[in-house]
Design a protein around this motif. Structure first.
Motif, PDB file in Angstrom:
ATOM      1  N   PRO B  37      33.659   5.765 -67.724  1.00 34.64           N
ATOM      2  CA  PRO B  37      34.931   5.846 -67.002  1.00 34.64           C
ATOM      3  C   PRO B  37      35.437   7.280 -66.934  1.00 34.64           C
ATOM      4  N   GLY B  38      36.237   7.552 -65.916  1.00 38.92           N
ATOM      5  CA  GLY B  38      36.900   8.846 -65.827  1.00 38.92           C
ATOM      6  C   GLY B  38      36.006   9.987 -65.416  1.00 38.92           C
ATOM      7  N   VAL B  39      34.947   9.727 -64.644  1.00 41.90           N
ATOM      8  CA  VAL B  39      34.090  10.817 -64.200  1.00 41.90           C
ATOM      9  C   VAL B  39      34.166  10.967 -62.689  1.00 41.90           C
ATOM     10  N   HIS B  40      33.946   9.876 -61.982  1.00 37.66           N
ATOM     11  CA  HIS B  40      33.885   9.939 -60.524  1.00 37.66           C
ATOM     12  C   HIS B  40      34.675   8.776 -59.948  1.00 37.66           C
ATOM     13  N   ARG B  41      34.868   8.811 -58.639  1.00 40.81           N
ATOM     14  CA  ARG B  41      35.565   7.695 -57.980  1.00 40.81           C
ATOM     15  C   ARG B  41      34.715   7.157 -56.856  1.00 40.81           C
ATOM     16  N   ILE B  42      33.438   7.000 -57.122  1.00 45.01           N
ATOM     17  CA  ILE B  42      32.545   6.406 -56.139  1.00 45.01           C
ATOM     18  C   ILE B  42      32.815   4.906 -56.131  1.00 45.01           C
ATOM     19  N   PRO B  43      33.103   4.334 -54.953  1.00 51.23           N
ATOM     20  CA  PRO B  43      33.419   2.900 -54.930  1.00 51.23           C
ATOM     21  C   PRO B  43      32.269   2.067 -55.472  1.00 51.23           C
ATOM     22  N   SER B  44      32.594   1.052 -56.247  1.00 52.77           N
ATOM     23  CA  SER B  44      31.545   0.217 -56.833  1.00 52.77           C
ATOM     24  C   SER B  44      30.972  -0.723 -55.778  1.00 52.77           C
TER      25      SER B  44
END
Lengths: 135, 190
Positions: B37-44
């Motif tokens: 968590p807390g690294v990237h915001r690539i949609p799952s």
């Protein structure tokens, strides 16, 4: 511009030719240079996978604080590597000239086996002449 | 002239932050087992939202369908593998430059026909990696600005961010928007 060294890497990643032309960089043992050439070959393959946009192409040059390296790959897959000082101009033309000498003195030599180390005094002397005109 | 992406690595060689701008090559979110968590915001990836009855005999095959469709739609490397490749490349090039110089010389950038990678190392072992257009000059000053500006303000001085945690990244809204603002104000960002 100073040229520190010239390497030729065959398409399997083996070093077939290496000469140093200045004493700025410390001399390496042949084994160390072989390993570095192999590493460079691997890095070249990985960098083309990290492409953020569409298109192809691997590592072309890298830079440290005081010197850099330029890699040029021919269509047949051999790589010419030139280590040079940072202030550089006309490096592309130089690579072309090195390739010209390579094709004249190495590829047209009937005693040269493909992918094998280059032991040609003609290649060496012509390359030395070219580098001395630049350095 | 443009900026593609930014990676930040900590001294444990883990990627702790990722952000991209004009990147067009696809990237996949990492598998759940490697998710930090807390690294990237690539949609799952699209997940099965409606829970089906366990008595439904077609349940399994439906699941497989979703997986197959999901795999076909998502191209590119998973994020965790890509970040490891980036780290591997900068590590080997750094070692190579060091070995060839015979002393502690810093590796600063490399270039391919499509992009240029810039590296800035801090004394604390953080490595800032920026991917940009190949025709720009050195962008290490930008990385230094990010380090001395948003990074210190919103990560180091933020009591809610656990530095050196190895479990999670340093991502937070303030940092992300500050980095975004900083990049968009650059002349080479377009």
């Amino acid at each position: 511009m100073t040229i520190h060294a010239v390497w030729v890497i065959n398409k399997a990643g083996g070093l077939v030719f290496s000469r140093t032309y200045s004493d700025t960089l410390p001399t390496q043992t042949l084994n160390a240079t072989l390993i570095l050439a192999g590493t460079l070959h691997g890095i070249h393959a990985i960098t083309s996978r990290l492409n953020p946009i569409t298109g192809k192409g691997g590592l072309e040059s890298f830079e440290g604080e005081n010197w850099g390296g330029k890699i040029w790959m021919s269509l047949t897959g051999i790589k010419l590597v030139v280590l040079h000082s940072i202030a550089h101009q006309g490096l592309d033309e130089l690579m072309k000239k090195i390739y010209e000498i390579y094709s004249d003195a190495v590829m047209k030599n009937p005693f040269q086996t493909l992918e094998m180390p280059i032991n040609s005094s003609l290649f060496e002397s012509r390359l030395l002449g070219l580098i001395q005109s630049v350095n | 002239m443009t900026i593609y992406s930014l990676y930040i690595y900590d001294r444990h060689c883990d990627c702790v932050y990722y952000q991209d701008w004009h990147r067009t090559s696809p990237i996949r979110p990492p598998p759940f087992t490697n998710f930090r968590p807390g690294v990237h915001r690539i949609p799952s990836p699209p997940s099965i939202t409606t829970k089906e009855s366990i008595f439904n005999t077609k349940r399994l095959s439906a699941l497989e369908d979703v997986e197959r469709v999901g795999n076909r739609e998502l191209k590119g490397l998973p994020f965790d593998e890509e970040s490891k490749l980036v780290y591997g490349v900068i590590l080997s090039l750094r070692n190579m430059v060091k070995k060839l110089s015979g002393r502690d010389e810093a590796f600063t950038s490399y270039r391919t026909a499509q992009y240029k990678l810039h590296l800035y190392e801090t004394l604390t072992g953080y490595r800032f990696v920026l991917l940009s257009d190949p025709n720009v000059d050195s962008l290490r000053f930008v990385l230094k600005q990010i380090y001395t500006g948003p990074f210190l303000d919103y990560v180091v001085r933020n009591p809610l961010v656990i530095m050196d945690s190895r479990e999670e990244g340093i991502d937070n809204d303030l940092f992300r928007s500050a980095v975004d603002r900083h990049m968009r104000n650059l002349s080479m960002f377009s």
